[in-house]
Motif scaffolding. Sequence first.
Motif: not given
Length: 1408
Positions: A516-538
């Motif tokens: 899984a590769k981390p994906l940084i998601i910047d949510e407007g409701s949170s000051d800290v960006p969220q990192s989510i590990n997502i398998d890109r299936e390559v």
Amino acid sequence: MTHEKAQKYFQSAFENDIRYAYENYSSEDIARCLCYVHKIHIPMKAIGLPPEKQAQLHQLTQLRDHFLPSVVAFHRALVYTTTTKCNCLQGYTPEMRLNFAVGLSEQLHSDLKRLIDNAVSNKRAGTVDEFGQKDLCRIFSSLYRIERAEAEHVKSYLEGKNTKFPFILNGRPCSGKTVLLAHCASQAAEWLKNLDPEIIVYFIDVNDSLRQLLKDICKRVDSSSTCINDIYQLKENFKRLLTSRSPSKNPLVLIIDGLDQLPKTDGQLDLTLLPKLLAPNVKLLISINVNRPALLATLKMYYPDSTVFCELQEVESKSCSQLLTTLLQESNRKITSGQQMYVNQAFKKCSVPLYVELLLRQAIHWNSEFEITENSLVQELHNNIILMFDHLEKKHGNIVVSKALSYLTLARFGLTTAELTDVLSCDDEVLACFLPPGDTIPLTVRVPEVFVESLLLDLKGFLVLRNILGTQTLFWVSRHFPLVICKRYLYSEETSQKIHHVLSDYFSGSWANGTAKPLIIDEGSSDVPQSINIDREVPSQPWIFSPPFSTTKSPPARPHPNLRKLHILSFHLLKSGRIEELGNQMMSQEYLQAMLQAELADELFLWLERTSQLVFPRKLQLLHIILRSSACLLRNNPADLPIVLQAKLLPFLSVFPTLDMCVNLPNMPKNGVHTVLPPVPAVPYTQCTLQESTTSQITQSAGSSCGTVVVVLENGTAWVCNGGVFEGIKLTQSSNLQFTSVISSGTIFLLSTHCGKLFLWDADHTQPQEFQTQKRENTILEGALLCDDKLFVWWTGQNIVNVFVDREEQTELHCTYEITCVRCSEEGDVIYCGQIESSVTIFDWSNGQLLATFTCPKDMPLIDMILSGGDGMITCVDQAGNLFAWNREIITEPVLICENHCTTLGKVLNIDYKGDSILLICKKQQMQLIDIYQTDVLDQFSPPRGKTFKQAIMDQKSCFILALLSNCPFMLVWNRASGQCVLSLDTANCQAFKLHKCGTTYLAAVTDVSVLIWDMDLITYSALAPKSVKRVEMLAVGSYGESCYSSDGSELIWKWGVLSCKVEGCFLHQGTVESMSISGDGNYLASIASGDIYIWETNSGKNIYRISGSQAYKVLITPKGNSGVALSETGLSRVWKLESGHGICSIHHHLRNATISPESTFLLGLHNGDLLAVSLWSGNVSKCFSCSDRSDVVAFQSLLDHPDFMIVSSASGAVYSWRLTEDTICHQFQLPDSSLCQPEIFRLSSDGGYAILSIFESTINILDFANSKLCSLRTEGPVPQPYPTVGVSGQYMVYICFSSMVCQNKSCDLHQKPMLVAIRLTDGETVGRFYLCKNPSTLTVSEDFFVYVGFQDGSVGVYTVNDTKKSKTSWKEDAPSPTHLCPLDDQLIWSPLVKPNLTWVELPLQLY
């Protein structure tokens, strides 16, 4: 309506698919089709079916029972038929359906893998157009829609008979040069159909290089040119193929498009690669851009008599309008007359064929009411491309379009559709656009394939599929699209690096296999960006694809290299700035293996050379040299790479420990022969060749502290050579500059020309920088000295020193006599000028003040001066080697302190000083080491007999002296402390005339035609490597094999630690060693020297006792280690207790070839033609073997597995077995020729199943006792004689032979040196081989199957043989990994007893 057309209305979609797949196709296409027929049989009563069901059943039956069987019979199509019988009550159950679905899936998966494997195998087996030139020609010729008058000019040129010059086509960018040449290439076969021409087209793009262009063309013209990789040889071969083509061959039509687009990877474009005159049956067409007027002018100067220069004219606007109308009609579209009027006006301003295609994309969406004005149509080509990209961004999104276009543009050799989808899925910015709404994010997310296909559909026509490296990749048909994309989206280096970074991650497989590769998601409701590990299936990206399909009956399929990854990953790692990762990849054995298996050896060497200039220079240079020197071997058998690395790289791991990842040896080696204790091979070196050295020799050279050497040739050209780079680089392409000399100081080079100009060059500048100074006609540069930003220059035969500051001449200092040497103070303000009349003038150059002048007593020209900063002393050396030390504390009044007068006649050739107290002075007949502070001679060396010195230098620590000798094709290295010559360096069979120390890292030797460069640390390590003075004469090994012992006939016996990989010590004797033996447990060593017997404890090195008066010539120790036997030819042979030295008995018979029986009971040997067994307790003969035919016994050996049995061979060719305990004899075999048994070769397997009888060149004769037959084994090459070269252990045999392969590589030494081969005696199969890199002198094999080889240079190697097929290995579980041999820093020598403490006295006969 015809019957056939009507029939189609009665066919189902299923039947249409079946018939579409199989009808009207060749057997080759049908072989790629898979069909599975499933018959479901349900017993039922005959019930009438409705008419419509009966019709369907009839058509299905026709397909199943008639159409498909006919296809199978005629085309041998693959059709699977399965019948499922069902119960009449239950019918076709869900369980049956599931079982069939599982079986069908498994079979389909297996068949698809087999089809893929066959497709790849067929592509590799056939002639593959790897870089898609034929495919490009097809694509570009399909774009020829407007007739061009220039096509007739090309046709006339091709049909002409007296065309001696190339056809040069020039034109504006995007004027259609490429399309025109592709069209002419496709028509050339028709135009010259009676001549059957050979047509070769090459379209140059940014991925090409001059080397690749020439290699590809030469390979396609002449298949024998594939092994050439040198750029100079390629140029010469290219010209030869075009100028001397045989008249009997078909005409050659060579088309090179975009010569001006060639990248400068291999230097500036040199038009001398083009032939002046073409062969009568050769046609050469070249296109260039008119925006390169200098290139066109150069071509016209190069071909002054040519009349075939053609400029491609612009297309008429009318033709563009007609083309647009035609294209609109093909799309069932048309425009109004008003719209047509503005279109015609636009074509008058831009009549480029690509503009028609771009305008079509707009006009196809116009309706009759769409209003067009003069300003609504964009005129400029690039602006229209931007307009199309704007439309795509509105439709598909800015981020996705910009990233997709960037990846397609920057990806080397393009991307496939699937790869583009995978890469976009790995891009975080793109993937964020496709995240599902809501708070829950799935573990796997990908960019939808349909989205990518939709985007590519909108680019259809501008982005086409190109066959490259056996893969269909997307390719821009016009160079203008990448130009616009780079300007619009890739506007900064950082942006491009990010694109290359993602491509590197993809092709390296960083996010494959569920990672899984981390994906940084910047949510407007949170000051800290969220990192989510997502398998890109390559998909994964292995270096080598494992065989996709194999069965137990068929041979294993060959694994296939991942060509896409091999060609692409290194490029993107470089472009993304991941240089260290690129360097680590170059040192990966898996990568090296894949490159060699893919037949990309030349590409590998180029990448190693290029990467070594960026990171890990010395490590990668060493690896490059080793692989290049073994190229011919590795091309033929890439699987030998681990053996080559073990033989040539493993010994140097102590110098570069991180290269261990390249050798990559596990604790349990694989099947074959592996090294345990590696001897140090010859020191690798770079032989840098110059393109023009074959016609003009090297006259001048200089080396810098940064490892660079600059040489000047007779023709006035200057060339740059670097370590690890095998081709010199021309310093300047200007033919006006004719250099006469070169001098180096620090990191810079100073070159002078024939007209007196001065040029400064360093590695940071591509071209020499001219000095602003007055011209000096017919002057020769004598020397230069660099001090910070100041440069001091003096000239041959002149008394002037020119001072330059920041490349501008500041002042000119005048001395009384001709200046021979100059030195500068540490501050740089005072200079000392040595002169031809033995005088020294001191200047404060900043104000031009003369400080002092002093003269040395001998009135000889001074050659150098040494400044000692701490004590204020200056030491002058004159031409005769005399030394004069002056005190310069009072700089205006120097005082002579001491002097040393050289007694050796002759002039000084050179001196060397390292900044310590030791000065080396080299003359023809002698080298002297002098302490400059005491002016005392410390040591002196003389050359070998019949030789004279040419030059000598010291290493950085003044431990070794390296010297060139006259008429000697190698360089010698002396140990300064011991005075011994410890190493010889090969100079490529050439006479070197100059040595250069390039800083502390490199040593360079200059010959007439090339420059040889060594790594100084490798030289030092090889010089320190333990080895005896002479060749190894004897080897002794104990039963456990933890240590081995070697003797070279001197007074020393060397103890080698097999597991510790070092020399543990040397046993010193008072006299030369004549014989030695080791006890079975390895605790005791017995040796003979000058008639005395020495008994040593091997662990402590203690000489327990020393026996005199033995008269022995050979010493033996019983296998149990209790007793020793001293064999004598003139007196009694004695048996004694090993621990105490007390005698046991004496043996009166003189036995030849004596050995001790495995049970330590008898001494066996030959006496008067008989084999005697003498008791070791009484000394009496217990048993005697005599041949029944009264012939002499010539060879014998005991069986280790059956100690009471012996195999005996007689001179008549009879082979017997003799059981000692029962004294029974059995005649086993009669050899057809008595000469088949050679006593010195005779060996037995431990169980007595096989006997090695003799060796004749490349044949080993083996006697198989079990089957009572004589076998002849053909070796891999001639077996050298007369040294022991065969050994037997258990059911295995090892032998040493030379390779029978004819080597074409001059720098390859593996084919010139022998190899160690292990075979299995039971079936004659080769278990493995190992390249020795040195000439052996002796060989022995231990009981646990370790092979010990002594070499002629005094070194020892230990090897292990592993046979995984028979679970046979000599490798110990607790043994450390094979490693390098430790250098001999402090040699431990165990001294003997001063005098013998035991004496054997032969008693009178009557006392016995």
